[in-house]
Design a protein around this motif. Structure first.
Motif, PDB file in Angstrom:
ATOM      1  N   ASP A  59      -0.268   7.364  17.649  1.00 13.38           N
ATOM      2  CA  ASP A  59       0.124   5.954  17.785  1.00 13.38           C
ATOM      3  C   ASP A  59       1.047   5.586  16.624  1.00 13.38           C
ATOM      4  N   SER A  60       1.511   6.562  15.894  1.00 14.97           N
ATOM      5  CA  SER A  60       2.252   6.313  14.654  1.00 14.97           C
ATOM      6  C   SER A  60       3.758   6.312  14.895  1.00 14.97           C
ATOM      7  N   GLY A  61       4.362   5.142  14.809  1.00  7.74           N
ATOM      8  CA  GLY A  61       5.817   5.049  14.978  1.00  7.74           C
ATOM      9  C   GLY A  61       6.264   5.157  16.414  1.00  7.74           C
ATOM     10  N   HIS A 110       9.171   4.961   2.783  1.00  8.71           N
ATOM     11  CA  HIS A 110       9.656   5.303   4.137  1.00  8.71           C
ATOM     12  C   HIS A 110       8.521   5.484   5.136  1.00  8.71           C
ATOM     13  N   GLN A 111       7.320   5.853   4.668  1.00 12.66           N
ATOM     14  CA  GLN A 111       6.133   5.838   5.531  1.00 12.66           C
ATOM     15  C   GLN A 111       4.894   5.928   4.657  1.00 12.66           C
ATOM     16  N   GLY A 112       3.724   6.008   5.297  1.00 18.46           N
ATOM     17  CA  GLY A 112       2.472   5.924   4.548  1.00 18.46           C
ATOM     18  C   GLY A 112       2.292   7.013   3.511  1.00 18.46           C
ATOM     19  N   ARG A 113       2.647   8.233   3.871  1.00 16.05           N
ATOM     20  CA  ARG A 113       2.372   9.348   2.959  1.00 16.05           C
ATOM     21  C   ARG A 113       3.217   9.275   1.684  1.00 16.05           C
ATOM     22  N   ALA A 114       4.358   8.612   1.749  1.00 19.32           N
ATOM     23  CA  ALA A 114       5.181   8.433   0.545  1.00 19.32           C
ATOM     24  C   ALA A 114       4.462   7.478  -0.406  1.00 19.32           C
ATOM     25  N   HIS A 131     -10.981  10.695   4.326  1.00 19.32           N
ATOM     26  CA  HIS A 131      -9.561  10.824   4.013  1.00 19.32           C
ATOM     27  C   HIS A 131      -8.803  11.282   5.251  1.00 19.32           C
ATOM     28  N   PHE A 132      -7.688  10.639   5.522  1.00 15.03           N
ATOM     29  CA  PHE A 132      -6.793  11.142   6.562  1.00 15.03           C
ATOM     30  C   PHE A 132      -6.135  12.430   6.034  1.00 15.03           C
ATOM     31  N   ASP A 133      -5.558  13.232   6.927  1.00 15.26           N
ATOM     32  CA  ASP A 133      -5.049  14.548   6.484  1.00 15.26           C
ATOM     33  C   ASP A 133      -3.980  14.444   5.387  1.00 15.26           C
ATOM     34  N   THR A 134      -3.055  13.475   5.520  1.00 12.49           N
ATOM     35  CA  THR A 134      -1.999  13.371   4.501  1.00 12.49           C
ATOM     36  C   THR A 134      -2.573  12.839   3.185  1.00 12.49           C
ATOM     37  N   THR A 135      -3.585  11.995   3.287  1.00 16.25           N
ATOM     38  CA  THR A 135      -4.217  11.438   2.085  1.00 16.25           C
ATOM     39  C   THR A 135      -4.906  12.563   1.317  1.00 16.25           C
ATOM     40  N   ARG A 136      -5.711  13.325   2.042  1.00 13.44           N
ATOM     41  CA  ARG A 136      -6.398  14.473   1.438  1.00 13.44           C
ATOM     42  C   ARG A 136      -5.377  15.431   0.814  1.00 13.44           C
ATOM     43  N   PHE A 166      -7.221   0.138  -0.246  1.00 15.20           N
ATOM     44  CA  PHE A 166      -7.386   0.335   1.196  1.00 15.20           C
ATOM     45  C   PHE A 166      -6.286   1.244   1.723  1.00 15.20           C
ATOM     46  N   ASP A 167      -6.657   2.164   2.598  1.00 14.58           N
ATOM     47  CA  ASP A 167      -5.675   2.835   3.443  1.00 14.58           C
ATOM     48  C   ASP A 167      -5.629   1.925   4.669  1.00 14.58           C
ATOM     49  N   ALA A 168      -4.610   1.048   4.703  1.00  8.23           N
ATOM     50  CA  ALA A 168      -4.658  -0.139   5.568  1.00  8.23           C
ATOM     51  C   ALA A 168      -3.961   0.034   6.919  1.00  8.23           C
ATOM     52  N   CYS A 169      -3.630   1.268   7.308  1.00  4.23           N
ATOM     53  CA  CYS A 169      -2.794   1.504   8.497  1.00  4.23           C
ATOM     54  C   CYS A 169      -3.169   0.645   9.705  1.00  4.23           C
ATOM     55  N   ARG A 170      -4.472   0.533   9.982  1.00  8.48           N
ATOM     56  CA  ARG A 170      -4.894  -0.170  11.201  1.00  8.48           C
ATOM     57  C   ARG A 170      -5.761  -1.385  10.847  1.00  8.48           C
ATOM     58  N   ALA A 227       3.471   1.423   8.066  1.00  8.09           N
ATOM     59  CA  ALA A 227       3.868   0.342   8.978  1.00  8.09           C
ATOM     60  C   ALA A 227       4.150   0.869  10.377  1.00  8.09           C
ATOM     61  N   LYS A 228       4.013   2.202  10.561  1.00  5.00           N
ATOM     62  CA  LYS A 228       4.196   2.815  11.871  1.00  5.00           C
ATOM     63  C   LYS A 228       2.990   2.555  12.780  1.00  5.00           C
ATOM     64  N   LYS A 229       1.936   1.999  12.198  1.00  2.00           N
ATOM     65  CA  LYS A 229       0.750   1.665  13.018  1.00  2.00           C
ATOM     66  C   LYS A 229       0.729   0.147  13.216  1.00  2.00           C
ATOM     67  N   ASP A 230      -0.116  -0.557  12.438  1.00  2.00           N
ATOM     68  CA  ASP A 230      -0.211  -2.007  12.649  1.00  2.00           C
ATOM     69  C   ASP A 230       0.947  -2.787  12.019  1.00  2.00           C
TER      70      ASP A 230
HETATM   71  C1  LIG Z   1      -5.380   6.599   8.209  1.00  4.98           C
HETATM   72  C2  LIG Z   1      -3.987   7.093   7.936  1.00  4.98           C
HETATM   73  N1  LIG Z   1      -3.550   7.174   6.670  1.00  4.98           N
HETATM   74  C3  LIG Z   1      -2.307   7.593   6.382  1.00  4.98           C
HETATM   75  C4  LIG Z   1      -1.437   7.992   7.364  1.00  4.98           C
HETATM   76  C5  LIG Z   1      -0.056   8.497   6.988  1.00  4.98           C
HETATM   77  O1  LIG Z   1       0.969   7.653   7.404  1.00  4.98           O
HETATM   78  P1  LIG Z   1       2.431   8.215   7.755  1.00  4.98           P
HETATM   79  O2  LIG Z   1       2.313   9.065   8.978  1.00  4.98           O
HETATM   80  O3  LIG Z   1       3.256   6.992   7.972  1.00  4.98           O
HETATM   81  O4  LIG Z   1       2.909   9.014   6.590  1.00  4.98           O
HETATM   82  C6  LIG Z   1      -1.853   7.952   8.690  1.00  4.98           C
HETATM   83  C7  LIG Z   1      -0.946   8.392   9.779  1.00  4.98           C
HETATM   84  O5  LIG Z   1      -1.327   8.685  10.880  1.00  4.98           O
HETATM   85  C8  LIG Z   1      -3.164   7.479   8.986  1.00  4.98           C
HETATM   86  O6  LIG Z   1      -3.620   7.398  10.247  1.00  4.98           O
END
Ligand SMILES: Cc1ncc(COP(=O)(O)O)c(C=O)c1O
Length: 458
Positions: A52-54, A99-103, A124-129, A215-219, A257-260
């Motif tokens: 659902d991202s972007g 540019h996106q969450g992981r940055a 932890h989400f995969d990119t966070t971990r 917060f990892d605030a994506c959603r 911002a690619k999510k909510d």
């Molecule tokens: C909970 C969570 N954190 C971080 C990210 C990373 O965001 P991005 O894909 O914009 O780098 C995602 C992306 O799916 C996510 O779901």
């Protein structure tokens, strides 16, 4: 009598064709992609539920705002719109576009963490971990027990285990814990929400130990809507008021911002700490761009400014949460094991329950995702042993619903395909890895069905 059917709260103004393939085509395409759906051309996918991202559809207001984009390198008017929109909801002192969450994650952890540190999260989400581990720190998941059992029904399965957090802080000491994170909603654990009560408790513990809470605030908007529907005392509050309360309990956030944010690209990092903000902006300039654009075009900043507000509209959230639940309810009532209750942005099939004859080391989630593609051209993603290796506690297949993209008839088709695969599940076989990268291996992994001769990739 009010209508019971919750309809899409929009009309469609522009359409994008999707393409049918035959099963023979898909067998060939899947083998060419080495059984990794990330490696498939998107044109060969009929219904794309990879993420659902972007992938959402922007509104007419967002498209209109795009044209207003101010592309000035420094001091862009679009940055003011972006910051003001974020400020209304999040309320943190510093807003740093990325540019996106992981940055945002990379910058945050580079500045706050060092080798040997520990960062707790609900999950932890995969990119966070990966970003925490990249700086030599340890990412620890402290999800409540209910959140780890797919079939257990609990209103807030994304909650953090408060006692585990207390005991970790006592054991390792606050000097080794530069921050605590809470992921709202908990993507890797089934898109499950975190309750306000849990947020309040985590915040109190953090304040007591003088550890900042991020917060990892994506959603965040979906999480706010779940609180409204499920937590006493919030029924008459608007999703925006609830979101504002959530963020008051923290010291900052990372956001995709690619999510909510309802945008196709973008993210940001927020903090209340002036010293950290300075260091973060220095790093931002080095790799992302000047602090009033951070790797984004002015038009992207405009789209996000509008999208964040639209994500909190109640009609939208009612439809969003109801349409995800529609998919979950229609397959689970036929016996398909899913993470219960349905999450906000996705339905997660429990691949270990779906394919009990395939052990985790043979990637049941990848095998199930491959079969959904073969059967109906649906693309999903494994969240399990391929993604997290030994850290995986479940093998899930996530069917993520892009925002405002598919209609109910698309979802009815997805239900039919899943039920067909469910009927024939005994014939599905496990897979073995033939190539893996040193980190985030699921994006580029190559696999082959077990028992079939394959060429070794180097
Ligand atoms: C909970 C969570 N954190 C971080 C990210 C990373 O965001 P991005 O894909 O914009 O780098 C995602 C992306 O799916 C996510 O779901």
């Amino acid at each position: 009598m009010p209508a019971r059917t919750i309809i899409e709260p929009f009309r469609i103004k522009s359409v994008e064709p999707i393409r049918w393939t035959t099963r023979a085509d898909r067998e060939r395409l899947l083998a060419a992609a080495d059984y990794n759906l990330f490696l498939l051309p998107a044109d060969d996918v009929l219904i794309d539920l990879l993420t659902d991202s972007g992938t959402g559809a922007m509104s007419t207001h967002q498209w209109a705002a795009l044209v207003e984009g101010d592309e000035s390198y420094a001091g862009s008017r679009s940055f003011d719109h972006f910051r003001d929109s974020i400020d209304q909801i999040f309320g943190y002192r510093h807003v740093i576009p990325t540019h996106q969450g992981r940055a945002a994650e990379r910058i945050l952890f580079s500045v706050m963490c060092k080798k040997g540190d520990v960062v707790p999260n609900n999950t932890h989400f995969d990119t966070t971990r990966a970003n925490i581990e990249f700086v030599g720190a340890n990412a620890i998941d402290l999800l409540i027990e209910e959140g780890k059992q797919p079939s257990t029904v609990h209103p807030f399965k994304g909650n953090m285990d408060i006692e585990a957090l207390e005991s970790l802080l006592r054991r390792v000491g606050r000097d080794k814990v530069p921050l605590v994170m809470l992921t709202i909603t908990n993507n890797s654990g089934g898109g499950q929400p975190v309750s306000m009560e849990n947020i309040r408790q985590v915040s109190a513990i953090c304040r007591q130990h003088r550890v900042p809470l991020y917060f990892d605030a994506c959603r965040f908007a979906e999480n706010a809507y779940f609180i409204k529907g499920r937590e006493p005392g919030y029924q008459s509050k608007s999703p925006k008021q609830i979101a504002q309360e959530i963020f008051r309990y923290g010291d900052g956030c990372t956001m995709s911002a690619k999510k909510d944010g309802m945008a196709n690209i973008g993210g940001f990092l927020c903090t209340n700490d002036d010293t950290l903000a300075r260091q973060e902006k220095d790093l931002l300039i080095l790799t992302e761009g000047y602090p009033t654009y951070g790797g984004l075009a002015g038009r992207d900043l405009e789209a996000i400014a509008v999208g964040l507000q639209e994500a909190l509209e109640e009609d939208y959230l009612r439809y969003r949460i109801a349409s995800t639940a529609y998919l979950g309810d229609h397959i689970s009532r036929e016996g398909v094991p899913i993470v219960q209750p349905p999450g906000g942005h996705a339905i997660y099939l429990d691949a270990r329950g779906f394919l009990p004859h395939i052990p985790p080391e043979q990637f049941p989630g990848v095998a199930l995702a491959a079969e959904l593609y073969l059967e109906g051209g649906i693309r999903s993603v494994e969240i399990g042993t391929l993604m997290f290796a030994a850290a995986a506690t479940m093998d899930l297949v996530r069917l993520a619903i892009p925002r405002r993209v598919y209609t109910q008839s698309h979802i009815d088709y997805v239900v039919e395909v899943i039920l067909e695969v469910w009927k024939n599940r005994d014939h599905i076989r496990g897979l073995q890895l033939t190539y893996e990268a040193p980190f985030l291996r699921h994006f580029t992994a190559r696999l082959a069905p077990l028992g079939v001769a394959f060429a070794q990739h180097t």
